[in-house]
Design a protein around this motif. Structure first.
Motif, short mmCIF file in Angstrom:
data_model
loop_
_atom_site.label_atom_id
_atom_site.label_comp_id
_atom_site.label_asym_id
_atom_site.label_seq_id
_atom_site.Cartn_x
_atom_site.Cartn_y
_atom_site.Cartn_z
N ILE A 116 0.11 -93.20 -60.71
CA ILE A 116 0.24 -93.34 -62.16
C ILE A 116 -0.94 -94.15 -62.69
O ILE A 116 -1.20 -95.27 -62.21
CB ILE A 116 1.56 -94.03 -62.51
CG1 ILE A 116 2.73 -93.16 -62.06
CG2 ILE A 116 1.64 -94.31 -64.01
CD1 ILE A 116 4.08 -93.79 -62.23
N PRO A 117 -1.70 -93.61 -63.64
CA PRO A 117 -2.86 -94.35 -64.17
C PRO A 117 -2.41 -95.60 -64.93
O PRO A 117 -1.30 -95.65 -65.48
CB PRO A 117 -3.53 -93.35 -65.09
CG PRO A 117 -2.44 -92.42 -65.50
CD PRO A 117 -1.52 -92.32 -64.31
N THR A 118 -3.28 -96.57 -64.97
CA THR A 118 -2.98 -97.79 -65.72
C THR A 118 -2.95 -97.48 -67.21
O THR A 118 -3.91 -96.95 -67.76
CB THR A 118 -4.05 -98.87 -65.46
OG1 THR A 118 -4.09 -99.14 -64.05
CG2 THR A 118 -3.74 -100.15 -66.23
N MET A 128 9.01 -94.74 -64.07
CA MET A 128 8.35 -95.38 -65.21
C MET A 128 6.83 -95.32 -65.06
O MET A 128 6.29 -95.57 -63.98
CB MET A 128 8.81 -96.84 -65.35
CG MET A 128 10.25 -96.98 -65.83
SD MET A 128 10.75 -98.69 -66.17
CE MET A 128 11.08 -99.27 -64.52
N LYS A 129 6.16 -95.00 -66.16
CA LYS A 129 4.71 -94.95 -66.20
C LYS A 129 4.12 -96.17 -66.88
O LYS A 129 3.01 -96.59 -66.57
CB LYS A 129 4.25 -93.68 -66.93
CG LYS A 129 4.69 -92.40 -66.25
CD LYS A 129 4.24 -91.19 -67.04
CE LYS A 129 4.69 -89.89 -66.37
NZ LYS A 129 4.27 -88.69 -67.14
N ASP A 130 4.86 -96.72 -67.82
CA ASP A 130 4.39 -97.90 -68.56
C ASP A 130 5.57 -98.84 -68.78
O ASP A 130 6.14 -98.91 -69.87
CB ASP A 130 3.78 -97.46 -69.89
CG ASP A 130 3.13 -98.62 -70.65
OD1 ASP A 130 3.01 -99.71 -70.06
OD2 ASP A 130 2.75 -98.43 -71.82
N THR A 184 13.93 -104.03 -68.16
CA THR A 184 12.67 -103.28 -68.24
C THR A 184 12.93 -101.79 -68.40
O THR A 184 13.81 -101.23 -67.73
CB THR A 184 11.83 -103.52 -66.97
OG1 THR A 184 11.52 -104.92 -66.86
CG2 THR A 184 10.53 -102.73 -67.01
N TYR A 185 12.17 -101.17 -69.30
CA TYR A 185 12.27 -99.73 -69.58
C TYR A 185 10.87 -99.13 -69.60
O TYR A 185 9.87 -99.84 -69.69
CB TYR A 185 12.93 -99.48 -70.94
CG TYR A 185 14.29 -100.10 -71.11
CD1 TYR A 185 15.44 -99.39 -70.79
CD2 TYR A 185 14.43 -101.38 -71.63
CE1 TYR A 185 16.70 -99.94 -70.95
CE2 TYR A 185 15.69 -101.96 -71.80
CZ TYR A 185 16.81 -101.23 -71.46
OH TYR A 185 18.05 -101.78 -71.62
N ASP A 186 10.81 -97.80 -69.56
CA ASP A 186 9.53 -97.12 -69.81
C ASP A 186 9.24 -97.19 -71.30
O ASP A 186 10.15 -96.98 -72.13
CB ASP A 186 9.61 -95.67 -69.35
CG ASP A 186 8.25 -94.99 -69.40
OD1 ASP A 186 7.36 -95.42 -68.66
OD2 ASP A 186 8.10 -94.04 -70.19
N ARG A 187 8.02 -97.49 -71.67
CA ARG A 187 7.67 -97.74 -73.07
C ARG A 187 8.08 -96.56 -73.98
O ARG A 187 8.66 -96.76 -75.04
CB ARG A 187 6.17 -98.01 -73.21
CG ARG A 187 5.78 -98.43 -74.63
CD ARG A 187 4.27 -98.53 -74.77
NE ARG A 187 3.70 -99.59 -73.97
CZ ARG A 187 3.64 -100.87 -74.35
NH1 ARG A 187 4.12 -101.25 -75.52
NH2 ARG A 187 3.09 -101.77 -73.56
N GLU A 188 7.74 -95.36 -73.56
CA GLU A 188 8.02 -94.20 -74.41
C GLU A 188 9.52 -94.05 -74.67
O GLU A 188 9.95 -93.77 -75.80
CB GLU A 188 7.48 -92.93 -73.74
CG GLU A 188 7.67 -91.67 -74.59
CD GLU A 188 7.08 -90.44 -73.93
OE1 GLU A 188 7.30 -89.32 -74.44
OE2 GLU A 188 6.39 -90.59 -72.88
N PRO A 243 4.54 -105.91 -71.56
CA PRO A 243 4.19 -105.11 -70.38
C PRO A 243 4.57 -105.83 -69.08
O PRO A 243 4.28 -107.01 -68.90
CB PRO A 243 2.67 -104.96 -70.49
CG PRO A 243 2.37 -105.16 -71.95
CD PRO A 243 3.37 -106.16 -72.43
N ASN A 244 5.22 -105.12 -68.19
CA ASN A 244 5.60 -105.66 -66.89
C ASN A 244 4.54 -105.23 -65.88
O ASN A 244 4.67 -104.22 -65.18
CB ASN A 244 6.99 -105.12 -66.49
CG ASN A 244 7.58 -105.87 -65.31
OD1 ASN A 244 6.85 -106.32 -64.43
ND2 ASN A 244 8.90 -106.00 -65.29
#
Length: 439
Positions: free
Chosen positions: A101-103, A36-38, A47-51, A78-79
């Motif tokens: 992973i960038p913020t 997960m990036k976001d 919780t999931y990745d936003r995309e 956002p987690n």
């Protein structure tokens, strides 16, 4: 060679390290099973990745993918703790080839977009160029951050507001408002694909107005590369939507000359392709304006230029050039010019079954039109086409299958070849008599 071998060895070792690394399960998105990036949490607590979860929700799903329970809300919280853990894990394992992973940036909200668009409308009414420029750049910055932001911006009616602003500033002055007009064009450039050729009536009216079209042509003449490209893409979108805009563009002075020059002196492939598409729409109408446009472009030398473009260009450009060439053969001047050019038959025959189905249709159609251009021209065209292998190509085309219109023209061309079968036997081994019985 030694250094190259060492680099390849280092890359293989790095790949093996990444494969050996086990990613903690809590860092993986339950939908994509990727890191997960976001990470965002739904109302179900998962919780999931936003995309990934946005794609799930936009698909019309109203349940949590893991628990299958109906979501109380579609809020994505956002987690931050989990995201920080994933970032720290990436830093700790950078020797395994894991990149930190960038913020992620906070997605823009519809209310924020609406507020800025309202201010943009107000600045447009007052023709406040400086204020509009700042607001457009703000919207543009949001759009550059993520695809989600772009969809949000478009969903809140940005294209109509931008189109109205472009029309107003173009009506005021091209030169004085050049900066803000360029920024608006640049922002609209990425909005068009999201709309997928479904601009609302208000946006079409503003972008297709006389002042807007004249401004776009002005940019094509005097703008830099970026402005030219954005203007040409905008013109392509406008004329593809409504015949009324096609007529309005054709009525603008120097538009034919500008488009011809952009093809003759190519700047970049995107501009060349868009120019060919705009010309295609301009010459495809049965209206008197379109007829005049065809004659004017033929007189400039577009027929010969298209043949040259078709020879050396990539597939998509060649396909568009052949489509325009076929349309120019609808007029007497176009057929005359094509018949006089020694490249016509070799190029058209060569492109059959070599580029695309659309290119094949255009090539067959053009040859068919030229063969109907009087007895003298018919003989010259068919004999020359046969000498470069037209018969074989048409027989193969019938065997492979094609559209009804192309099939009809192909069959008629083969019939027209009958008087020239003696010459045909010299270059082809197919039994013409047996083939003729099938007609």
């Amino acid at each position: 060679m030694v250094f190259s071998w060492r680099r390849k060895k280092a890359a293989r070792e790095k790949l093996f390290k990444v494969q050996e690394l086990v990613i903690p399960n809590q860092f993986l998105c339950p939908i994509s099973l990727d890191l997960m990036k976001d990470p965002v949490t739904l109302s179900s607590g998962i919780t999931y990745d936003r995309e990934s979860v946005e794609t799930w929700l936009e698909g019309g799903n109203f349940t949590c993918p893991v628990t299958n329970q109906v979501l109380r809300s579609f809020d994505q919280i956002p987690n931050h703790n989990l995201r920080k853990m994933i970032q720290d894990w990436g830093v700790a394992n950078r020797n395994y080839g894991v990149e930190r992973i960038p913020t992620p940036r906070v997605p823009v909200l519809g209310a924020q977009v609406s507020e800025v668009l309202f201010s943009l409308e107000d600045s447009t009414k007052r023709l406040n160029g400086v204020g509009c420029l700042e607001l457009v750049q703000k919207i543009k910055k949001w759009g550059n951050e993520s695809e989600r932001n772009r969809r949000c911006i478009v969903a809140n009616g940005a294209i109509s507001v931008f189109a109205a602003a472009f029309d107003s500033f173009a009506r005021d002055s091209f030169e004085r408002n050049a900066n803000v007009l360029e920024e608006i064009l640049s922002a609209m450039n990425w909005m068009f694909p999201i709309f997928q050729h479904s601009l609302d009536a208000e946006a079409r009216a503003h972008l297709g107005s006389r002042d807007s079209l004249r401004c776009l042509v002005w940019f094509l003449k005097s703008g830099d590369l970026s402005a030219k490209q954005d203007s040409m893409i905008a013109l392509r979108e406008i004329v593809s939507l409504d015949q009324e805009q096609v007529e309005a563009l054709a009525a603008i002075e120097e538009v034919n000359e500008v488009l011809f020059r952009l093809i003759k002196n190519p700047i970049c492939p995107a501009i060349t392709k868009a120019s060919l598409m705009v010309i295609f729409y301009l010459v495809s109408s049965p209206s008197s304006t379109s007829i005049k446009t065809r004659s004017a472009l033929v007189e400039m030398g577009l027929v010969s230029l298209l043949l040259e473009v078709t020879i050396d260009s990539e597939r998509s450009t060649s396909e568009r050039a052949l489509g325009v060439f076929d349309r120019l053969c609808d007029c007497e001047e176009g057929r005359e010019e094509a018949s006089r050019n020694a490249l016509t038959c070799p190029v058209l025959v060569k492109k059959i079954l070599r580029v695309s189905e659309m290119a094949t249709q255009s090539s067959v159609s053009a040859i068919w039109k030229l063969s109907k251009h009087g007895k003298k021209h018919e003989e010259n065209v068919l004999v020359e086409a046969l000498q470069v292998g037209l018969f074989q190509k048409l027989v193969l085309l019938l065997q492979l299958g094609c559209g009804d219109e192309t099939k009809e023209k192909t069959t008629e061309l083969l019939k027209l070849m009958s008087p020239y079968r003696d010459g045909l036997e010299c270059i082809d081994s197919v039994d013409f008599k047996n083939l003729k019985r099938s007609f």
